[in-house]
Design a protein around this motif. Sequence first.
Motif, PDB file in Angstrom:
ATOM      1  N   LEU A 110       0.818  -1.211   0.000  1.00  0.00           N
ATOM      2  CA  LEU A 110       0.000   0.000   0.000  1.00  0.00           C
ATOM      3  C   LEU A 110       0.857   1.268   0.000  1.00  0.00           C
ATOM      4  O   LEU A 110       0.332   2.375   0.154  1.00  0.00           O
ATOM      5  CB  LEU A 110      -0.913   0.002   1.236  1.00  0.00           C
ATOM      6  N   GLY A 111       2.162   1.108  -0.173  1.00  0.00           N
ATOM      7  CA  GLY A 111       3.048   2.260  -0.161  1.00  0.00           C
ATOM      8  C   GLY A 111       3.263   2.817   1.231  1.00  0.00           C
ATOM      9  O   GLY A 111       3.532   4.015   1.394  1.00  0.00           O
ATOM     10  N   MET A 112       3.143   1.954   2.239  1.00  0.00           N
ATOM     11  CA  MET A 112       3.306   2.373   3.618  1.00  0.00           C
ATOM     12  C   MET A 112       4.379   1.530   4.295  1.00  0.00           C
ATOM     13  O   MET A 112       4.798   0.490   3.787  1.00  0.00           O
ATOM     14  CB  MET A 112       1.990   2.222   4.400  1.00  0.00           C
ATOM     15  N   ARG A 113       4.796   2.002   5.445  1.00  0.00           N
ATOM     16  CA  ARG A 113       5.620   1.193   6.326  1.00  0.00           C
ATOM     17  C   ARG A 113       4.986   1.230   7.704  1.00  0.00           C
ATOM     18  O   ARG A 113       4.144   2.091   7.997  1.00  0.00           O
ATOM     19  CB  ARG A 113       7.049   1.716   6.387  1.00  0.00           C
ATOM     20  N   LEU A 114       5.371   0.307   8.547  1.00  0.00           N
ATOM     21  CA  LEU A 114       4.822   0.242   9.898  1.00  0.00           C
ATOM     22  C   LEU A 114       5.907   0.536  10.914  1.00  0.00           C
ATOM     23  O   LEU A 114       7.031   0.040  10.797  1.00  0.00           O
ATOM     24  CB  LEU A 114       4.234  -1.142  10.172  1.00  0.00           C
ATOM     25  N   GLU A 115       5.558   1.339  11.891  1.00  0.00           N
ATOM     26  CA  GLU A 115       6.476   1.624  12.990  1.00  0.00           C
ATOM     27  C   GLU A 115       5.914   0.985  14.258  1.00  0.00           C
ATOM     28  O   GLU A 115       4.788   1.286  14.658  1.00  0.00           O
ATOM     29  CB  GLU A 115       6.649   3.123  13.194  1.00  0.00           C
ATOM     30  N   ALA A 116       6.679   0.097  14.861  1.00  0.00           N
ATOM     31  CA  ALA A 116       6.303  -0.539  16.128  1.00  0.00           C
ATOM     32  C   ALA A 116       7.279  -0.053  17.189  1.00  0.00           C
ATOM     33  O   ALA A 116       8.492  -0.193  17.037  1.00  0.00           O
ATOM     34  CB  ALA A 116       6.343  -2.056  16.001  1.00  0.00           C
ATOM     35  N   ARG A 117       6.755   0.495  18.269  1.00  0.00           N
ATOM     36  CA  ARG A 117       7.623   1.099  19.281  1.00  0.00           C
ATOM     37  C   ARG A 117       6.938   1.071  20.647  1.00  0.00           C
ATOM     38  O   ARG A 117       5.730   0.840  20.748  1.00  0.00           O
ATOM     39  CB  ARG A 117       7.939   2.547  18.915  1.00  0.00           C
ATOM     40  N   MET A 118       7.729   1.341  21.671  1.00  0.00           N
ATOM     41  CA  MET A 118       7.203   1.546  23.005  1.00  0.00           C
ATOM     42  C   MET A 118       7.130   3.047  23.275  1.00  0.00           C
ATOM     43  O   MET A 118       8.059   3.789  22.943  1.00  0.00           O
ATOM     44  CB  MET A 118       8.087   0.877  24.053  1.00  0.00           C
ATOM     45  N   GLU A 119       6.023   3.483  23.827  1.00  0.00           N
ATOM     46  CA  GLU A 119       5.869   4.851  24.303  1.00  0.00           C
ATOM     47  C   GLU A 119       5.616   4.761  25.801  1.00  0.00           C
ATOM     48  O   GLU A 119       4.494   4.525  26.245  1.00  0.00           O
ATOM     49  CB  GLU A 119       4.716   5.565  23.602  1.00  0.00           C
ATOM     50  N   GLY A 120       6.687   4.914  26.578  1.00  0.00           N
ATOM     51  CA  GLY A 120       6.569   4.655  28.002  1.00  0.00           C
ATOM     52  C   GLY A 120       6.277   3.188  28.218  1.00  0.00           C
ATOM     53  O   GLY A 120       7.038   2.324  27.768  1.00  0.00           O
ATOM     54  N   GLU A 121       5.154   2.879  28.841  1.00  0.00           N
ATOM     55  CA  GLU A 121       4.765   1.486  29.079  1.00  0.00           C
ATOM     56  C   GLU A 121       3.743   0.996  28.060  1.00  0.00           C
ATOM     57  O   GLU A 121       3.251  -0.127  28.166  1.00  0.00           O
ATOM     58  CB  GLU A 121       4.202   1.344  30.501  1.00  0.00           C
ATOM     59  N   ASP A 122       3.414   1.829  27.075  1.00  0.00           N
ATOM     60  CA  ASP A 122       2.456   1.443  26.032  1.00  0.00           C
ATOM     61  C   ASP A 122       3.186   0.945  24.790  1.00  0.00           C
ATOM     62  O   ASP A 122       4.248   1.460  24.429  1.00  0.00           O
ATOM     63  CB  ASP A 122       1.581   2.634  25.624  1.00  0.00           C
TER      64      ASP A 122
END
Length: 217
Positions: free
Chosen positions: A194-206
């Motif tokens: 779809l012309g996208m990329r995915l970012e997976a990360r931690m934001e604090g404890e989330d």
Amino acid sequence: MSEAGDVSALELGALLCSRVCHDVISPVGAITNGLEVLADDDDPEMRVHAMELITKSAAQASAKLQFARLAFGAAGSAGAQLDLGDAKAVAEGLMKSEKASLTWEAPHATIGKDYVKLLLNMLLIGISSIPRGGEISVVVASDLTRPHLTVRTKGQAARIPDETARFLDGRDLDAFLDARAVQPYFTGLVARSLGMRLEARMEGEDFVIETQLAEAG
């Protein structure tokens, strides 16, 4: 990371089939056990328990299959639009057998079926990020011809799932791609298509996974 195309269509299809079978084998097995009790046991209390098990497991198997149809299957012809209400319904059905609660923020609209596929796979990654349960929020925003998708999870020991870290951006030749790891790998494939990329990360404890526009070049 190697290019995503290193996994053949045949191998990808086989791994996704294994994933779906793994998801439904437990409730189907429970249905079989319940039927055996009905056939062999005359104890009224046991028969009531067996019927409850059959009913619950049949609903769970149906929910998993309906979810898999949209998350992994064709679900319509090329270029088809899917109702976000239908996506919400299958997500809520799946979550009935999970330890986490779900909030869903999306307009009443239709979007391209591959965006629905991507969103539901992002939800699966979100579920795996909180194995002890918690809260999951799904947000669909921006221009619905190219929506911005976000899944955020809160829960005890929330984390980036190992398979997501290794396979979301493509196949790692030093890691074994199995039926468990194929789901985040497939999620990355759908995003890139779809012309996208995915970012997976931690934001604090989330834990957060969201779509970003792919970089040019």
